[in-house]
Design a protein around this motif. Sequence first.
Motif, PDB file in Angstrom:
ATOM      1  N   SER A 139      31.232  -7.553  25.127  1.00 17.13           N
ATOM      2  CA  SER A 139      32.488  -7.309  25.844  1.00 17.13           C
ATOM      3  C   SER A 139      32.454  -5.995  26.611  1.00 17.13           C
ATOM      4  O   SER A 139      32.883  -5.930  27.760  1.00 17.13           O
ATOM      5  N   VAL A 140      31.936  -4.955  25.981  1.00 14.99           N
ATOM      6  CA  VAL A 140      31.884  -3.657  26.637  1.00 14.99           C
ATOM      7  C   VAL A 140      30.861  -3.670  27.764  1.00 14.99           C
ATOM      8  O   VAL A 140      31.163  -3.330  28.912  1.00 14.99           O
ATOM      9  N   VAL A 141      29.634  -4.077  27.459  1.00 18.17           N
ATOM     10  CA  VAL A 141      28.572  -4.049  28.471  1.00 18.17           C
ATOM     11  C   VAL A 141      28.819  -5.101  29.556  1.00 18.17           C
ATOM     12  O   VAL A 141      28.468  -4.898  30.715  1.00 18.17           O
ATOM     13  N   GLY A 142      29.443  -6.214  29.196  1.00 12.78           N
ATOM     14  CA  GLY A 142      29.699  -7.271  30.165  1.00 12.78           C
ATOM     15  C   GLY A 142      30.915  -7.048  31.044  1.00 12.78           C
ATOM     16  O   GLY A 142      31.193  -7.839  31.934  1.00 12.78           O
ATOM     17  N   TRP A 151      22.944   4.065  34.453  1.00 11.05           N
ATOM     18  CA  TRP A 151      21.766   3.359  33.937  1.00 11.05           C
ATOM     19  C   TRP A 151      22.137   2.034  33.277  1.00 11.05           C
ATOM     20  O   TRP A 151      21.312   1.144  33.171  1.00 11.05           O
ATOM     21  N   LEU A 152      23.394   1.889  32.841  1.00 10.11           N
ATOM     22  CA  LEU A 152      23.812   0.683  32.134  1.00 10.11           C
ATOM     23  C   LEU A 152      24.525  -0.326  33.038  1.00 10.11           C
ATOM     24  O   LEU A 152      24.488  -1.526  32.793  1.00 10.11           O
ATOM     25  N   SER A 153      25.139   0.155  34.074  1.00 12.26           N
ATOM     26  CA  SER A 153      25.899  -0.718  34.975  1.00 12.26           C
ATOM     27  C   SER A 153      25.082  -1.883  35.541  1.00 12.26           C
ATOM     28  O   SER A 153      25.568  -3.015  35.564  1.00 12.26           O
ATOM     29  N   PRO A 154      23.840  -1.666  35.989  1.00 12.64           N
ATOM     30  CA  PRO A 154      23.069  -2.807  36.517  1.00 12.64           C
ATOM     31  C   PRO A 154      22.728  -3.858  35.462  1.00 12.64           C
ATOM     32  O   PRO A 154      22.534  -5.024  35.784  1.00 12.64           O
ATOM     33  N   VAL A 155      22.682  -3.458  34.204  1.00 13.03           N
ATOM     34  CA  VAL A 155      22.353  -4.384  33.119  1.00 13.03           C
ATOM     35  C   VAL A 155      23.476  -5.390  32.904  1.00 13.03           C
ATOM     36  O   VAL A 155      23.243  -6.530  32.494  1.00 13.03           O
ATOM     37  N   ALA A 156      24.705  -5.004  33.194  1.00 14.82           N
ATOM     38  CA  ALA A 156      25.876  -5.842  32.933  1.00 14.82           C
ATOM     39  C   ALA A 156      25.764  -7.211  33.591  1.00 14.82           C
ATOM     40  O   ALA A 156      26.177  -8.219  33.011  1.00 14.82           O
ATOM     41  N   ALA A 157      25.205  -7.280  34.772  1.00 11.98           N
ATOM     42  CA  ALA A 157      25.103  -8.561  35.487  1.00 11.98           C
ATOM     43  C   ALA A 157      24.221  -9.559  34.760  1.00 11.98           C
ATOM     44  O   ALA A 157      24.373 -10.772  34.930  1.00 11.98           O
ATOM     45  N   THR A 185      23.955  -9.743  31.399  1.00  7.77           N
ATOM     46  CA  THR A 185      24.511 -10.123  30.102  1.00  7.77           C
ATOM     47  C   THR A 185      25.297 -11.419  30.262  1.00  7.77           C
ATOM     48  O   THR A 185      25.774 -11.720  31.356  1.00  7.77           O
ATOM     49  N   PRO A 186      25.467 -12.186  29.215  1.00  2.00           N
ATOM     50  CA  PRO A 186      26.225 -13.431  29.369  1.00  2.00           C
ATOM     51  C   PRO A 186      27.720 -13.216  29.581  1.00  2.00           C
ATOM     52  O   PRO A 186      28.389 -14.064  30.175  1.00  2.00           O
ATOM     53  N   ALA A 187      28.268 -12.096  29.152  1.00  2.90           N
ATOM     54  CA  ALA A 187      29.715 -11.886  29.267  1.00  2.90           C
ATOM     55  C   ALA A 187      30.151 -11.617  30.701  1.00  2.90           C
ATOM     56  O   ALA A 187      31.238 -12.045  31.110  1.00  2.90           O
ATOM     57  N   SER A 188      29.348 -10.924  31.468  1.00  5.74           N
ATOM     58  CA  SER A 188      29.729 -10.600  32.848  1.00  5.74           C
ATOM     59  C   SER A 188      29.874 -11.840  33.727  1.00  5.74           C
ATOM     60  O   SER A 188      30.905 -12.016  34.373  1.00  5.74           O
ATOM     61  N   ALA A 230      24.179 -19.256  37.868  1.00  5.12           N
ATOM     62  CA  ALA A 230      22.768 -19.295  37.490  1.00  5.12           C
ATOM     63  C   ALA A 230      22.523 -18.654  36.127  1.00  5.12           C
ATOM     64  O   ALA A 230      21.735 -19.160  35.331  1.00  5.12           O
ATOM     65  N   VAL A 231      23.206 -17.538  35.863  1.00  2.32           N
ATOM     66  CA  VAL A 231      22.937 -16.784  34.639  1.00  2.32           C
ATOM     67  C   VAL A 231      23.529 -17.457  33.404  1.00  2.32           C
ATOM     68  O   VAL A 231      22.872 -17.559  32.368  1.00  2.32           O
ATOM     69  N   LEU A 232      24.746 -17.919  33.489  1.00  2.00           N
ATOM     70  CA  LEU A 232      25.414 -18.485  32.315  1.00  2.00           C
ATOM     71  C   LEU A 232      24.703 -19.725  31.765  1.00  2.00           C
ATOM     72  O   LEU A 232      24.486 -19.808  30.551  1.00  2.00           O
ATOM     73  N   PRO A 233      24.284 -20.676  32.600  1.00  2.00           N
ATOM     74  CA  PRO A 233      23.510 -21.802  32.052  1.00  2.00           C
ATOM     75  C   PRO A 233      22.178 -21.351  31.442  1.00  2.00           C
ATOM     76  O   PRO A 233      21.717 -21.926  30.446  1.00  2.00           O
TER      77      PRO A 233
END
Length: 190
Positions: A120-123, A135-141, A143-146, A166-169
């Motif tokens: 929830s936080v990272v997404g 450094w963490l913002s680009p990772v959010a995309a 993650t499955p939550a974003s 594309a990411v969620l499936p």
Amino acid sequence: MVGMAAYAALGAAVSTGTGVASDRSSGWLRQLRVTALPPAGAVVARAASGAVTVLPAVAAVLAAGALVNGVRLALWQWAALAGLLWLGSLPFTLLGLGNGYRLTAQATGVVNMVTVLGLSVVGGLWFPAEALPAWLSPVAAYTPASPFAALGRAVLGIPTDGWALAVLPGWAVVFGTYAVASYGRSARAV
């Protein structure tokens, strides 16, 4: 509202695994294994039954948005938002099931809680991912939550680049594989 509805869906979906862990400790899974149901079938059936718990959580948050905070949307937007968040929660249900097949009931609850909070936080469900450290913002995309929340925001007219589709499936496949493998592993542990 969309972020909180996604958070509610994520929490309800992942918590399905706690029931699986309890079933495992009570011996129910041992009984299930003597049937002809293949591991993938058992996981799909449990995911379908777990999905039932997600819709009330989403509906409660959306109702609070409308009744308490005065959110106004077209009827089709309410239905699309609830439907997309419900269907989009499948990867999280599979993740919770994988944890439930692999861990004890007590450990499953703790791991699922930490997972929900972290995703929830990272997404970006509680605040925009852009507010995260550089450094963490680009990772959010990734993650499955974003992408899950992006589906809901797209219904409200907030543009998404299609990345969520594309990411969620992809996460559904990863977590589904994890759940089936965990189910098989739990059979060897019995």
